[in-house]
Design a protein around this motif. Sequence first.
Motif, PDB file in Angstrom:
ATOM      1  N   GLN A  58       0.796  -1.402  -0.050  1.00 32.72           N
ATOM      2  CA  GLN A  58       0.029  -0.110  -0.046  1.00 32.72           C
ATOM      3  C   GLN A  58       1.101   1.068  -0.005  1.00 32.72           C
ATOM      4  N   ARG A  59       2.030   1.004   0.492  1.00 35.32           N
ATOM      5  CA  ARG A  59       3.139   2.190   0.126  1.00 35.32           C
ATOM      6  C   ARG A  59       3.928   2.413  -0.890  1.00 35.32           C
ATOM      7  N   LEU A  60       3.627   1.360  -1.998  1.00 33.23           N
ATOM      8  CA  LEU A  60       4.402   1.505  -3.282  1.00 33.23           C
ATOM      9  C   LEU A  60       3.966   2.764  -4.180  1.00 33.23           C
ATOM     10  N   ASP A  61       4.740   3.339  -4.424  1.00 29.32           N
ATOM     11  CA  ASP A  61       4.389   4.615  -5.272  1.00 29.32           C
ATOM     12  C   ASP A  61       5.429   4.751  -6.477  1.00 29.32           C
ATOM     13  N   GLU A  62       4.834   5.521  -7.194  1.00 32.49           N
ATOM     14  CA  GLU A  62       5.660   6.082  -8.614  1.00 32.49           C
ATOM     15  C   GLU A  62       7.267   6.191  -8.526  1.00 32.49           C
ATOM     16  N   PRO A  63       7.628   7.231  -7.632  1.00 37.22           N
ATOM     17  CA  PRO A  63       9.136   7.238  -7.709  1.00 37.22           C
ATOM     18  C   PRO A  63       9.873   6.119  -7.341  1.00 37.22           C
ATOM     19  N   GLN A  64       9.309   5.143  -6.434  1.00 36.99           N
ATOM     20  CA  GLN A  64      10.096   3.918  -6.278  1.00 36.99           C
ATOM     21  C   GLN A  64      10.065   2.892  -7.426  1.00 36.99           C
ATOM     22  N   LEU A  65       8.872   2.851  -8.328  1.00 41.03           N
ATOM     23  CA  LEU A  65       9.057   2.392  -9.622  1.00 41.03           C
ATOM     24  C   LEU A  65       9.995   2.913 -10.423  1.00 41.03           C
ATOM     25  N   LEU A  66      10.087   4.288 -10.739  1.00 39.95           N
ATOM     26  CA  LEU A  66      11.186   4.719 -11.522  1.00 39.95           C
ATOM     27  C   LEU A  66      12.416   4.451 -11.027  1.00 39.95           C
ATOM     28  N   ARG A  67      12.873   4.624  -9.746  1.00 39.10           N
ATOM     29  CA  ARG A  67      13.947   4.263  -9.255  1.00 39.10           C
ATOM     30  C   ARG A  67      14.477   2.607  -9.538  1.00 39.10           C
ATOM     31  N   LEU A  68      13.408   1.752  -9.634  1.00 36.74           N
ATOM     32  CA  LEU A  68      13.707   0.366  -9.742  1.00 36.74           C
ATOM     33  C   LEU A  68      14.187   0.173 -11.083  1.00 36.74           C
ATOM     34  N   TYR A  69      13.187   0.917 -12.101  1.00 39.41           N
ATOM     35  CA  TYR A  69      13.467   0.719 -13.318  1.00 39.41           C
ATOM     36  C   TYR A  69      15.131   1.197 -13.793  1.00 39.41           C
ATOM     37  N   ALA A  70      15.293   2.506 -13.178  1.00 44.55           N
ATOM     38  CA  ALA A  70      16.556   3.075 -13.514  1.00 44.55           C
ATOM     39  C   ALA A  70      17.633   2.207 -13.024  1.00 44.55           C
ATOM     40  N   LYS A  71      17.584   1.673 -11.808  1.00 41.16           N
ATOM     41  CA  LYS A  71      18.643   0.657 -11.503  1.00 41.16           C
ATOM     42  C   LYS A  71      18.811  -0.578 -12.197  1.00 41.16           C
ATOM     43  N   LEU A  72      17.664  -0.979 -12.713  1.00 41.37           N
ATOM     44  CA  LEU A  72      17.829  -2.375 -13.524  1.00 41.37           C
ATOM     45  C   LEU A  72      18.527  -1.868 -14.970  1.00 41.37           C
ATOM     46  N   LEU A  73      18.108  -0.776 -15.397  1.00 43.24           N
ATOM     47  CA  LEU A  73      18.945  -0.413 -16.799  1.00 43.24           C
ATOM     48  C   LEU A  73      20.157  -0.276 -16.552  1.00 43.24           C
ATOM     49  N   LEU A 136      20.063  -4.119 -17.938  1.00 39.18           N
ATOM     50  CA  LEU A 136      19.236  -4.795 -18.465  1.00 39.18           C
ATOM     51  C   LEU A 136      18.783  -3.872 -20.042  1.00 39.18           C
ATOM     52  N   ALA A 137      18.530  -4.838 -20.859  1.00 36.84           N
ATOM     53  CA  ALA A 137      17.851  -4.123 -21.908  1.00 36.84           C
ATOM     54  C   ALA A 137      16.524  -3.282 -21.760  1.00 36.84           C
ATOM     55  N   PRO A 138      16.327  -2.295 -22.442  1.00 41.69           N
ATOM     56  CA  PRO A 138      15.156  -1.597 -22.395  1.00 41.69           C
ATOM     57  C   PRO A 138      13.808  -2.434 -22.465  1.00 41.69           C
ATOM     58  N   LYS A 139      14.131  -3.191 -23.551  1.00 40.74           N
ATOM     59  CA  LYS A 139      12.904  -4.057 -23.678  1.00 40.74           C
ATOM     60  C   LYS A 139      12.639  -5.117 -22.591  1.00 40.74           C
ATOM     61  N   THR A 140      13.659  -5.600 -21.682  1.00 43.15           N
ATOM     62  CA  THR A 140      13.467  -6.333 -20.576  1.00 43.15           C
ATOM     63  C   THR A 140      12.661  -5.728 -19.555  1.00 43.15           C
ATOM     64  N   VAL A 141      13.110  -4.461 -19.295  1.00 44.62           N
ATOM     65  CA  VAL A 141      12.755  -3.410 -18.408  1.00 44.62           C
ATOM     66  C   VAL A 141      11.108  -3.239 -18.478  1.00 44.62           C
ATOM     67  N   ARG A 142      10.796  -3.137 -19.706  1.00 48.77           N
ATOM     68  CA  ARG A 142       9.483  -2.847 -20.281  1.00 48.77           C
ATOM     69  C   ARG A 142       8.582  -4.180 -19.838  1.00 48.77           C
ATOM     70  N   ASN A 143       9.153  -5.174 -20.283  1.00 51.47           N
ATOM     71  CA  ASN A 143       8.586  -6.278 -19.863  1.00 51.47           C
ATOM     72  C   ASN A 143       8.168  -6.480 -18.246  1.00 51.47           C
ATOM     73  N   ILE A 144       9.305  -6.127 -17.507  1.00 51.43           N
ATOM     74  CA  ILE A 144       9.055  -6.340 -16.115  1.00 51.43           C
ATOM     75  C   ILE A 144       7.875  -5.095 -15.793  1.00 51.43           C
ATOM     76  N   PRO A 172      10.797   2.581 -19.894  1.00 47.80           N
ATOM     77  CA  PRO A 172      11.760   2.975 -20.859  1.00 47.80           C
ATOM     78  C   PRO A 172      11.459   2.754 -22.358  1.00 47.80           C
ATOM     79  N   LYS A 173      11.862   3.610 -23.220  1.00 47.38           N
ATOM     80  CA  LYS A 173      11.584   3.655 -24.279  1.00 47.38           C
ATOM     81  C   LYS A 173      12.294   2.342 -25.098  1.00 47.38           C
ATOM     82  N   ARG A 174      11.573   1.763 -25.998  1.00 51.01           N
ATOM     83  CA  ARG A 174      12.015   0.609 -26.815  1.00 51.01           C
ATOM     84  C   ARG A 174      13.085   0.783 -27.657  1.00 51.01           C
ATOM     85  N   SER A 175      14.444   0.369 -27.499  1.00 49.92           N
ATOM     86  CA  SER A 175      15.644   0.445 -28.358  1.00 49.92           C
ATOM     87  C   SER A 175      15.040  -0.066 -29.716  1.00 49.92           C
ATOM     88  N   ARG A 176      15.734   0.677 -30.824  1.00 52.38           N
ATOM     89  CA  ARG A 176      15.479   0.452 -31.918  1.00 52.38           C
ATOM     90  C   ARG A 176      16.595   0.024 -32.818  1.00 52.38           C
TER      91      ARG A 176
END
Length: 393
Positions: A58-73, A136-144, A172-176
Amino acid sequence: MREADQGRAVRPSTRTVAQFLTEWFVAVEASMDATTWQNWKDYAKSYVVPHIGAEKLQRLDEPQLLRLYAKLLTEGRIKKDRNFAMYRYWLTHKVDAAPPGPRDVSNACGTTIHAARAAVRRYQAGIVPQRVDPGLAPKTVRNIHAMIHRALVDAVAWKYTANNPASNVRPPKRSRARRTVWNRDDIQKFLRASSRDRFAALFLLELTTGIRRGQICGLRWYDVDLDAREITVHDNRVVIGGHARDKAGGKTQNADQTIAIDRTTSAALEKWRELQNEEREFFGTDYHPGNYVFTFQDGRPPHPDSIRQRFDRLAAAAGLERITFHDLRHSYATAALKAGVSPKIVSERIGHADVGFFLQTYAHVLKNDDSEAAEQAAAFLFGDGFGSSIAPD
């Protein structure tokens, strides 16, 4: 009070993200595609729970998800880059054209002897590995992100939490980046080098149809009509948790279809079936049931990963640029477009669900034909000698 009256009130809870995901995967398993379910479960175990699993749902918020994605990238990759480490050791310990053997590489880099043997074969063939990015590749982070979003949709529906923060986050934007493909000379060189391999007909069929790996491994003889030179692509042989399983239906709606095969491929399949019939007669009742097109001597269908590994070995032995088995699909599509086949036909043959996405993927190939298209259209419109009649004096 209004939410309570409408039945949307959410009771305070200490349930963590990890606890919710454990419950969620059990609940949705029966309603999801088995491959997707396993992939998402692996994503949760490897990339989500270690980072935000202890957080209260119930405390999960947008900044936490953004930090997660940045770290995975930037540093999300779990598997170490063993290939580059093995190559660096092999290269630095070459003495008078006598490089270290697989056992030396295995002991020095902490890999299995099988991985070291395959690596040394690649290096001897001149295939130099590239250092793998630690992220991780942007596509993988998008799947997550897709997995998290879907899970939180259910969390809101179950009244475990009041909102879905993933709905307000852009992945993250899909790499082309272009896929590496083989040209016509490369394909012919590979087919000649693999002509004596047991699965030569499999590789030929892949390079002349571009169907997916699971489809070619799951192909059955009752879906092959050599007289009409057609195959019906339907069944899949997929990998779930490392194990090969049969799965009815293709990846997309367009994946289930009947497509034509050329005379050369049809003749190769006919010759392969004759050999297979001899093996079936030899093994008798011990022959594995299933009626698969491509099998080992006793009728067992190959594991899709073993076909991929076999392809890697054959390509390395032929001294070809390293591409993935999936890139054979792109190699076929690229060759077909360059041969003048309609993009719509090629898209339908390889089972793309969206022709528009296909055109985006292969835009670089189509652009190369733009100049020729201009000349062809002008020749049709004006005919011979028209240009001289409008040329200025």
